[in-house]
Motif scaffolding. Structure first.
Motif, PDB file in Angstrom:
ATOM      1  N   GLY A  39       0.805  -1.215   0.000  1.00  0.00           N
ATOM      2  CA  GLY A  39       0.000   0.000   0.000  1.00  0.00           C
ATOM      3  C   GLY A  39       0.837   1.263   0.000  1.00  0.00           C
ATOM      4  O   GLY A  39       0.475   2.270  -0.633  1.00  0.00           O
ATOM      5  N   LEU A  40       1.975   1.232   0.704  1.00  0.00           N
ATOM      6  CA  LEU A  40       2.851   2.399   0.714  1.00  0.00           C
ATOM      7  C   LEU A  40       3.533   2.586  -0.639  1.00  0.00           C
ATOM      8  O   LEU A  40       3.747   3.721  -1.080  1.00  0.00           O
ATOM      9  N   ASN A  41       3.884   1.485  -1.305  1.00  0.00           N
ATOM     10  CA  ASN A  41       4.428   1.605  -2.660  1.00  0.00           C
ATOM     11  C   ASN A  41       3.411   2.240  -3.596  1.00  0.00           C
ATOM     12  O   ASN A  41       3.747   3.080  -4.438  1.00  0.00           O
ATOM     13  N   VAL A  42       2.158   1.833  -3.463  1.00  0.00           N
ATOM     14  CA  VAL A  42       1.084   2.428  -4.266  1.00  0.00           C
ATOM     15  C   VAL A  42       0.997   3.925  -4.006  1.00  0.00           C
ATOM     16  O   VAL A  42       0.922   4.742  -4.934  1.00  0.00           O
ATOM     17  N   ALA A  43       1.013   4.295  -2.723  1.00  0.00           N
ATOM     18  CA  ALA A  43       0.895   5.707  -2.356  1.00  0.00           C
ATOM     19  C   ALA A  43       2.065   6.514  -2.889  1.00  0.00           C
ATOM     20  O   ALA A  43       1.894   7.650  -3.363  1.00  0.00           O
ATOM     21  N   ARG A  44       3.285   5.960  -2.830  1.00  0.00           N
ATOM     22  CA  ARG A  44       4.461   6.679  -3.332  1.00  0.00           C
ATOM     23  C   ARG A  44       4.326   6.972  -4.822  1.00  0.00           C
ATOM     24  O   ARG A  44       4.599   8.090  -5.284  1.00  0.00           O
ATOM     25  N   VAL A  45       3.932   5.961  -5.588  1.00  0.00           N
ATOM     26  CA  VAL A  45       3.822   6.142  -7.036  1.00  0.00           C
ATOM     27  C   VAL A  45       2.726   7.151  -7.361  1.00  0.00           C
ATOM     28  O   VAL A  45       2.927   8.072  -8.169  1.00  0.00           O
ATOM     29  N   ALA A  46       1.550   6.986  -6.755  1.00  0.00           N
ATOM     30  CA  ALA A  46       0.440   7.891  -7.049  1.00  0.00           C
ATOM     31  C   ALA A  46       0.793   9.323  -6.656  1.00  0.00           C
ATOM     32  O   ALA A  46       0.511  10.276  -7.401  1.00  0.00           O
ATOM     33  N   HIS A  47       1.419   9.488  -5.500  1.00  0.00           N
ATOM     34  CA  HIS A  47       1.813  10.825  -5.038  1.00  0.00           C
ATOM     35  C   HIS A  47       2.822  11.451  -5.994  1.00  0.00           C
ATOM     36  O   HIS A  47       2.718  12.640  -6.343  1.00  0.00           O
ATOM     37  N   ALA A  48       3.810  10.676  -6.433  1.00  0.00           N
ATOM     38  CA  ALA A  48       4.833  11.188  -7.338  1.00  0.00           C
ATOM     39  C   ALA A  48       4.249  11.611  -8.681  1.00  0.00           C
ATOM     40  O   ALA A  48       4.800  12.490  -9.349  1.00  0.00           O
ATOM     41  N   GLN A  49       3.125  10.994  -9.059  1.00  0.00           N
ATOM     42  CA  GLN A  49       2.471  11.332 -10.326  1.00  0.00           C
ATOM     43  C   GLN A  49       1.419  12.425 -10.158  1.00  0.00           C
ATOM     44  O   GLN A  49       0.640  12.692 -11.075  1.00  0.00           O
ATOM     45  N   GLY A  50       1.403  13.044  -8.988  1.00  0.00           N
ATOM     46  CA  GLY A  50       0.560  14.212  -8.783  1.00  0.00           C
ATOM     47  C   GLY A  50      -0.817  13.957  -8.217  1.00  0.00           C
ATOM     48  O   GLY A  50      -1.612  14.907  -8.098  1.00  0.00           O
ATOM     49  N   ALA A  51      -1.121  12.734  -7.836  1.00  0.00           N
ATOM     50  CA  ALA A  51      -2.444  12.425  -7.294  1.00  0.00           C
ATOM     51  C   ALA A  51      -2.496  12.736  -5.798  1.00  0.00           C
ATOM     52  O   ALA A  51      -1.527  12.497  -5.073  1.00  0.00           O
ATOM     53  N   ALA A  52      -3.612  13.260  -5.345  1.00  0.00           N
ATOM     54  CA  ALA A  52      -3.821  13.474  -3.919  1.00  0.00           C
ATOM     55  C   ALA A  52      -3.899  12.119  -3.231  1.00  0.00           C
ATOM     56  O   ALA A  52      -4.701  11.270  -3.625  1.00  0.00           O
ATOM     57  N   THR A  53      -3.083  11.904  -2.228  1.00  0.00           N
ATOM     58  CA  THR A  53      -2.920  10.579  -1.639  1.00  0.00           C
ATOM     59  C   THR A  53      -2.793  10.685  -0.128  1.00  0.00           C
ATOM     60  O   THR A  53      -2.207  11.637   0.393  1.00  0.00           O
ATOM     61  N   LEU A  54      -3.331   9.700   0.565  1.00  0.00           N
ATOM     62  CA  LEU A  54      -3.130   9.564   2.003  1.00  0.00           C
ATOM     63  C   LEU A  54      -2.852   8.103   2.299  1.00  0.00           C
ATOM     64  O   LEU A  54      -3.665   7.233   1.989  1.00  0.00           O
ATOM     65  N   ALA A  55      -1.700   7.816   2.908  1.00  0.00           N
ATOM     66  CA  ALA A  55      -1.297   6.445   3.231  1.00  0.00           C
ATOM     67  C   ALA A  55      -1.537   6.186   4.710  1.00  0.00           C
ATOM     68  O   ALA A  55      -1.073   6.945   5.569  1.00  0.00           O
TER      69      ALA A  55
END
Length: 313
Positions: A39-55
């Motif tokens: 889940g943290l890997n998912v959050a890192r990728v999504a965040h790096a691509q500009g998506a609003a994310t909360l892990a």
């Protein structure tokens, strides 16, 4: 916002050696330590691509201190529930000559009931601002079987789609609870369903009510299976690199598109396959190469049936 839940996080330790030899002593430069878990890997990728994310995750013990410090330094928005048990560790050894990776994952320690309740409370607090919920990764031994179905049901009641990447009996429980998307790999699917053919196995999950099954096939790409179609996407030539976190990047792609209201299976499959491939080009899980658009242009997408060979075009 994409909310990710990592119920069994890990402090990921990665070393590179020139050649990994069983039974031998190896020397390596200082390795990398990173707060990990699917889940943290998912959050890192999504965040790096500009998506609003909360892990959302847990941390405990001495390894949990290093885990929390690295996660804070990453810049990924997060909330960590303190637990008594030490955060597990995952060890990856990259073989430079062969271009492959050997991984040893600790199983993890089951949090106390009050700690599970605290993690669930964080999810409930986060859902009002969520567009999609991602539940990703293994469960520690002894974890309550009801946890993932409870998360899925709570999100469904709030009108929020759920993407789940897990394994074993939890995969079937997630399907029965109404997960929108499941993302197993071929081995996990066969183990959970008892069905050797990947298309038939994925269809069995769709029959339980899943909207979309994204099935990782490693170097052979990825399948998208719905009630009406089966699509197979793969690159025109295989990539060499570190596959750790490739599936998580695919989940991130799916989550970003779902959060934007895109649910077309082929669009999701193309982006998920491209981001998975882009992750293989990076040394650490949770990152993808900026070349993902070029990789997406190289994809070959064709219909697939259960009678097709996995190496068919």
């Amino acid at each position: 916002m994409i909310v990710t839940v990592t119920p069994n996080p890990a402090l990921d330790l990665t070393w590179r050696v020139e050649r990994l030899t069983v039974g031998a002593t190896h020397r390596a430069d200082a390795g990398a330590a990173r707060a990990g878990g699917k889940g943290l890997n998912v959050a890192r990728v999504a965040h790096a691509q500009g998506a609003a994310t909360l892990a959302l995750t847990t941390a405990g013990g001495r390894s949990g201190i290093a885990f929390s410090a690295e996660l804070a330094a990453s810049g990924v928005p997060h909330r960590v529930v303190p637990v008594t048990a030490p955060t597990r560790q995952s060890i990856a050894i990259d073989d430079e000559q062969l271009g492959d990776t050997t991984i040893i994952n600790e199983r993890g320690v089951n949090p106390a009931d009050t700690e599970w309740a605290a993690l669930f409370g964080e999810v409930v607090d986060a859902l009002p601002g969520a567009r999609v919920l991602v539940v990703s990764g293994s469960l520690p031994p002894g974890a309550p079987a009801s946890f993932i179905p409870l998360l899925i049901g709570t999100a469904r009641d709030a009108g929020i789609p759920t993407i789940v990447d897990t394994s074993g009996p939890a995969l079937l429980l997630a399907a029965d609870a109404g997960a929108s998307v499941l993302k197993p790999n071929a081995a996990e699917l066969a183990e959970a369903t008892g069905i050797s053919d990947p298309v038939d196995g994925a269809r069995s999950l769709v029959a339980r009510g899943v909207e979309l099954v994204l099935l990782s096939l490693g170097a052979e790409g990825m399948l998208a299976v719905t009630a009406s179609a089966v699509l197979h996407a793969r690159l025109d030539a295989p990539l060499a690199g570190n596959p750790t976190g490739a599936g998580d990047a695919g989940v991130a792609a799916c989550a970003v598109l779902y959060a934007d209201g895109v649910r077309d299976p082929e669009s999701v499959l193309r982006r998920a396959t491209a981001w998975s491939a882009a992750a293989v080009l990076m040394p650490l899980a949770g990152d993808i190469s900026d070349e993902w658009r070029a990789l997406e242009d190289r994809l070959v997408v064709v219909p697939r049936t259960s009678t097709d060979r996995e190496d068919s075009p």
